[in-house]
Scaffold this active site. Structure first.
Site, PDB file in Angstrom:
ATOM      1  N   HIS A 232      -0.180  -9.517  11.670  1.00  0.00           N
ATOM      2  CA  HIS A 232       1.168  -9.126  11.252  1.00  0.00           C
ATOM      3  C   HIS A 232       1.924  -8.362  12.334  1.00  0.00           C
ATOM      4  O   HIS A 232       3.126  -8.467  12.445  1.00  0.00           O
ATOM      5  CB  HIS A 232       1.141  -8.336   9.936  1.00  0.00           C
ATOM      6  CG  HIS A 232       0.446  -7.013  10.006  1.00  0.00           C
ATOM      7  ND1 HIS A 232      -0.919  -6.886   9.851  1.00  0.00           N
ATOM      8  CD2 HIS A 232       0.906  -5.756  10.212  1.00  0.00           C
ATOM      9  CE1 HIS A 232      -1.252  -5.603   9.940  1.00  0.00           C
ATOM     10  NE2 HIS A 232      -0.163  -4.896  10.176  1.00  0.00           N
ATOM     11  N   ASP A 233       1.216  -7.605  13.141  1.00  0.00           N
ATOM     12  CA  ASP A 233       1.902  -6.783  14.141  1.00  0.00           C
ATOM     13  C   ASP A 233       1.766  -7.291  15.561  1.00  0.00           C
ATOM     14  O   ASP A 233       1.982  -6.537  16.508  1.00  0.00           O
ATOM     15  CB  ASP A 233       1.358  -5.351  14.090  1.00  0.00           C
ATOM     16  CG  ASP A 233       2.121  -4.512  13.096  1.00  0.00           C
ATOM     17  OD1 ASP A 233       3.273  -4.864  12.794  1.00  0.00           O
ATOM     18  OD2 ASP A 233       1.560  -3.516  12.624  1.00  0.00           O
ATOM     19  N   LYS A 236       4.108  -6.335  18.308  1.00  0.00           N
ATOM     20  CA  LYS A 236       4.121  -5.012  18.935  1.00  0.00           C
ATOM     21  C   LYS A 236       3.694  -5.069  20.396  1.00  0.00           C
ATOM     22  O   LYS A 236       3.968  -4.136  21.142  1.00  0.00           O
ATOM     23  CB  LYS A 236       3.209  -4.039  18.174  1.00  0.00           C
ATOM     24  CG  LYS A 236       3.836  -3.483  16.894  1.00  0.00           C
ATOM     25  CD  LYS A 236       2.895  -2.459  16.255  1.00  0.00           C
ATOM     26  CE  LYS A 236       3.489  -1.872  14.977  1.00  0.00           C
ATOM     27  NZ  LYS A 236       2.507  -1.003  14.304  1.00  0.00           N
ATOM     28  N   HIS A 261       9.711  -5.897  16.353  1.00  0.00           N
ATOM     29  CA  HIS A 261       8.369  -6.458  16.431  1.00  0.00           C
ATOM     30  C   HIS A 261       8.141  -7.598  15.434  1.00  0.00           C
ATOM     31  O   HIS A 261       7.360  -8.501  15.694  1.00  0.00           O
ATOM     32  CB  HIS A 261       7.289  -5.370  16.300  1.00  0.00           C
ATOM     33  CG  HIS A 261       6.994  -4.917  14.895  1.00  0.00           C
ATOM     34  ND1 HIS A 261       7.702  -3.943  14.254  1.00  0.00           N
ATOM     35  CD2 HIS A 261       6.046  -5.314  14.008  1.00  0.00           C
ATOM     36  CE1 HIS A 261       7.207  -3.740  13.045  1.00  0.00           C
ATOM     37  NE2 HIS A 261       6.198  -4.570  12.861  1.00  0.00           N
ATOM     38  N   HIS A 287       6.654  -9.189   6.905  1.00  0.00           N
ATOM     39  CA  HIS A 287       5.872  -8.098   6.318  1.00  0.00           C
ATOM     40  C   HIS A 287       6.647  -6.795   6.176  1.00  0.00           C
ATOM     41  O   HIS A 287       6.172  -5.856   5.557  1.00  0.00           O
ATOM     42  CB  HIS A 287       4.552  -7.874   7.078  1.00  0.00           C
ATOM     43  CG  HIS A 287       4.671  -7.237   8.423  1.00  0.00           C
ATOM     44  ND1 HIS A 287       5.107  -7.905   9.542  1.00  0.00           N
ATOM     45  CD2 HIS A 287       4.405  -5.977   8.844  1.00  0.00           C
ATOM     46  CE1 HIS A 287       5.097  -7.090  10.581  1.00  0.00           C
ATOM     47  NE2 HIS A 287       4.675  -5.907  10.183  1.00  0.00           N
ATOM     48  N   HIS A 288       7.855  -6.701   6.747  1.00  0.00           N
ATOM     49  CA  HIS A 288       8.677  -5.502   6.534  1.00  0.00           C
ATOM     50  C   HIS A 288       9.917  -5.760   5.686  1.00  0.00           C
ATOM     51  O   HIS A 288      10.814  -4.921   5.617  1.00  0.00           O
ATOM     52  CB  HIS A 288       9.067  -4.870   7.870  1.00  0.00           C
ATOM     53  CG  HIS A 288       7.922  -4.186   8.546  1.00  0.00           C
ATOM     54  ND1 HIS A 288       7.257  -3.115   7.993  1.00  0.00           N
ATOM     55  CD2 HIS A 288       7.297  -4.441   9.721  1.00  0.00           C
ATOM     56  CE1 HIS A 288       6.276  -2.734   8.804  1.00  0.00           C
ATOM     57  NE2 HIS A 288       6.277  -3.533   9.860  1.00  0.00           N
ATOM     58  N   ASP A 316      -0.395  -3.365   4.106  1.00  0.00           N
ATOM     59  CA  ASP A 316      -0.088  -2.658   5.352  1.00  0.00           C
ATOM     60  C   ASP A 316       0.358  -1.222   5.087  1.00  0.00           C
ATOM     61  O   ASP A 316      -0.145  -0.280   5.700  1.00  0.00           O
ATOM     62  CB  ASP A 316       1.005  -3.446   6.085  1.00  0.00           C
ATOM     63  CG  ASP A 316       1.417  -2.792   7.384  1.00  0.00           C
ATOM     64  OD1 ASP A 316       0.549  -2.195   8.051  1.00  0.00           O
ATOM     65  OD2 ASP A 316       2.599  -2.886   7.744  1.00  0.00           O
TER      66      ASP A 316
END
Ligand code: C2E
Ligand code: SIN
Ligand code: SIN
Ligand code: SIN
Ligand code: FE
Ligand code: FE
Length: 644
Positions: A232-233, A236, A261, A287-288, A316
């Site tokens: 998911h990240d 970054k 990101h 996811h955000h 998360d």
């Protein structure tokens, strides 16, 4: 190499990890896909507009684009253009404006209507050191539209792994199906880079699967989500360290950068057709998002948000709140659960929150089972050795329009001399912890004054100025003395009890360790003031820098003693008809230099020349040609990255 808990990885380290795993990703049909992702990452990490991977044709007469973003496959003669040049002679290129470079081949621009400006090219090698192609990025999207040293470092890493991928593809090498491991590890990387430790991604994966099954997704889809959610990240990796690891709360500006990101992760993975990467791409992107439409990047609402996104969001955040972060302490369970109740229907899908509470025991069980004790073992072969270089921030013997004075950046925190730190590093100068001075002449110390002045409030650690006793004395009494410039050794850093600068007296001949595999040592040289040169060593290769000197005797002794010294930078300030002035001011001319260098001729040493006085540049270069004999000579330029 290990990914240790609590260790913040720099962008290049993380890339290294990502690329190692990328290269191991899976079977043959995916090599193109890996290259595509590598190109996307290279582009993201260097803030470039385009990235292409060029391959040398089998007959070695032409080069063609294996991966070409924004253009169709192109084939051009190997002798053509900047890429062709870089490939032919095996040299890295960093160019601010290609239209000012006579090697540039503008045919492609002409036929596509695209306008190329800045460019970096890194040749790629196979295991036998044959050049097999190059990776190229075009048009920096930063404010000044130029690529810099860090970009070059990152692209060099990308090139190493792209080369490995190409070689593996060529050997039709079968690679273990360690795909799950790979994806999982990539997630861990994104995480460890942001100083967040341990099993975060593993827990997120387990929570996600639990919620997915309970929500009613099939076993196979739940498993897919579990395997993809660790990524998911992944976006970054492209967030600058200064933002990612900021030890406090974000400003709105930093927040904006960090929020990218999600899209970056999506960009990196979306081109794949493989189910796992498709799922990862959705998760990275969504996811955000928040159930009530207030999330980012697209402000999706309710079930517009893919179920993978809604599930990963819960997993998360639950895990983030329960963990220490650089910007906050872990929350207590009571407070976490309270937040989940409050955010039911706001941040989170209400149905999923209910499922979460119905399964809270299992959730805590997972948390206990995957405490932060996770380590990843990675075999790095000798990859790192390709990354031995210094950056020449200033190469000339006096300041003049377009010419900068002596400064050699060894790594993020150490530099030899301070002739050009301001222009050379700008804000990055705040990371400098040690300036190793050769002597006290102005062209070697000038920018100490300016970097302290400009970036005073951003500095977090003291800057140590290290030099011989005489050099330090001169700085104290004649320079940073509250008359010429403030005495920063008496001024405190903001938010710290320590002073802005410290002085340290250098011991000649002593080996100072800079890191696990880097060291530096000073030796006495021959100039009008007390002076020294340095030997910088990394992984058993050393580069020697004389700085200003008339005699080279001490250098010869060092080389005699240490056969790891294979590269030297020697000064040559004046043309030969100014020999008298050279002698008086203790500098070399081409004639003097090559007479002295005869001693070394058989030693197979790479010779670089610096400190030429710009007003005599052409003359000195012409004379070097005249006197050089069998030597291959490189004249240092400002901004050059020197491999050794
Ligand atoms: P992260 O630290 O893993 O946090 C993931 C998500 O958990 C956050 O997404 C947020 O929804 C939730 N979260 C984490 N800590 C808190 C908290 O103290 N209070 C509340 N209410 N929610 C929290 P978000 O906000 O989109 O942030 C994404 C990532 O951006 C974070 O991942 C973190 O890496 C970074 N970040 C966010 N804010 C800051 C900050 O102020 N300073 C720093 N250094 N990083 C931050
Ligand atoms: C060149 O390398 O000079 C031309 C190729 C390009 O524009 O990418
Ligand atoms: C992480 O700590 O790696 C995940 C947090 C996030 O989604 O930003
Ligand atoms: C220097 O040593 O580079 C400054 C003095 C001079 O140019 O002679
Ligand atoms: Fe995130
Ligand atoms: Fe000097």
């Amino acid at each position: 190499m290990e990914v240790k808990n609590n260790k913040s990885l720099g962008a290049s380290e993380i890339l290294e990890l990502v690329f190692i795993y990328m290269a191991e990703i899976s079977s043959l049909r995916d090599f193109d896909e890996i290259l595509e992702i590598l190109a996307n990452m290279a582009k993201a990490l260097t803030s470039a507009d385009r990235c292409s991977i060029w391959i040398v044709s089998d007959d070695k007469k032409s080069i063609w684009t294996k991966v070409a973003q924004g253009i169709d496959k192109i084939q051009i003669p190997i002798s053509s253009g900047i890429v062709g040049h870089a490939i032919s002679i095996g040299q890295r290129e960093l160019i601010d404006d290609v239209y000012k470079d006579s090697r540039f081949n503008d045919q492609i621009d002409k036929s596509t209507g695209y306008r190329t400006k800045s460019m970096m090219v890194i040749p790629m090698y196979d295991y036998d050191e044959n050049i097999i192609g190059a990776i190229q990025v075009i048009n920096s999207k930063t404010k000044n539209e130029k690529f810099d040293y860090r970009d070059m470092e990152r692209l060099t890493l990308a090139s190493t792994y792209a080369a490995e991928t190409l070689v593996s593809a060529k050997l039709t090498k079968e690679i273990d199906d360690t795909q799950k491991e790979v994806v999982f590890t990539m997630g861990a990387i994104g995480e460890s880079r942001s100083k967040e430790t341990g099993n975060h991604v593993k827990r997120v994966a387990e929570y996600s699967k639990l919620l997915a099954v309970a929500y009613g997704l099939s076993e196979s889809e739940s498993e897919l989500l579990k395997e993809a959610s660790p990524m998911h990240d992944i976006g970054k990796v492209a967030i600058p360290d200064a933002v990612l690891n900021k030890p406090g709360r974000f400003t709105p500006e930093e927040r904006k950068i960090m929020n990218k990101h999600s899209e970056l992760g999506y960009e990196m993975t979306r081109h794949s057709e493989r189910a796992l990467l498709r799922a990862a791409s959705i998760i990275a992107y969504e996811h955000h998002e928040k159930y009530d439409g207030t999330g980012y990047p697209r402000g999706l609402k309710g079930e517009e948000i893919h179920i993978y996104g809604r599930i990963t969001a819960i997993a998360d955040v639950f895990d983030a709140l329960g963990s220490d972060r650089v910007y906050k302490k872990a929350w207590e369970d009571k407070r976490i659960l309270k937040l989940f109740k409050e955010e039911r229907g706001k941040h989170f899908d209400p149905k999923l929150v209910d499922i979460f509470f119905d399964n809270i025991d299992k959730i805590f069980e997972i948390r206990d089972n995957f405490k932060d004790t996770f380590k990843t073992e990675i075999s790095t072969k000798d990859l790192k050795e390709k990354h031995r270089h210094i950056k020449v921030l200033g190469a000339y013997g006096t300041k003049s329009k377009g010419f900068a004075t002596s400064s050699f950046l060894l790594n993020k925190t150490n530099v030899i001399d301070a002739g050009n730190l301001l222009d050379g590093l700008n804000e990055e100068s705040i990371y400098l912890e040690k300036i190793w001075l050769t002597h006290s002449h102005l062209d070697h110390i000038s920018d100490i004054a300016y970097i302290l002045d400009n970036y005073f409030s951003l500095r977090e650690k003291p800057l140590t100025i290290i030099g011989t006793m005489e050099t330090i004395q001169t700085l104290k009494s004649c320079y940073l003395n509250d008359q010429v410039w403030p005495d920063f050794s008496k001024i405190k850093l903001l938010n710290s009890k320590e002073m802005v600068i410290k002085y340290e007296e250098l011991s000649l001949g002593k080996i100072y360790s800079l890191s696990e595999n880097e060291s530096i040592k000073a030796f006495k040289t021959d100039h009008t003031v007390d002076s020294c040169g340095y030997i910088y060593k990394k992984q058993d290769h050393a580069i020697l820098i004389t700085s200003d000197t008339y005699s080279l005797q001490a250098m010869f002794e060092e080389i005699e003693l240490d056969n790891e010294i294979k590269t030297i930078i020697v000064e040559c300030s004046f043309p030969s008809d100014m020999e008298k002035l050279a002698k008086r001011s203790k500098h070399l001319t081409p004639k003097l230099l090559f007479e002295e260098l005869k001693v070394l001729q058989k030693k197979n040493i790479n010779l670089f020349i610096n400190h030429i006085k710009p007003m005599y540049l052409e003359k000195v270069i012409a004379e070097i040609e005249l006197y050089k004999g069998d030597w291959t000579v490189n004249i240092l330029k400002d901004g050059e990255i020197l491999n050794f």
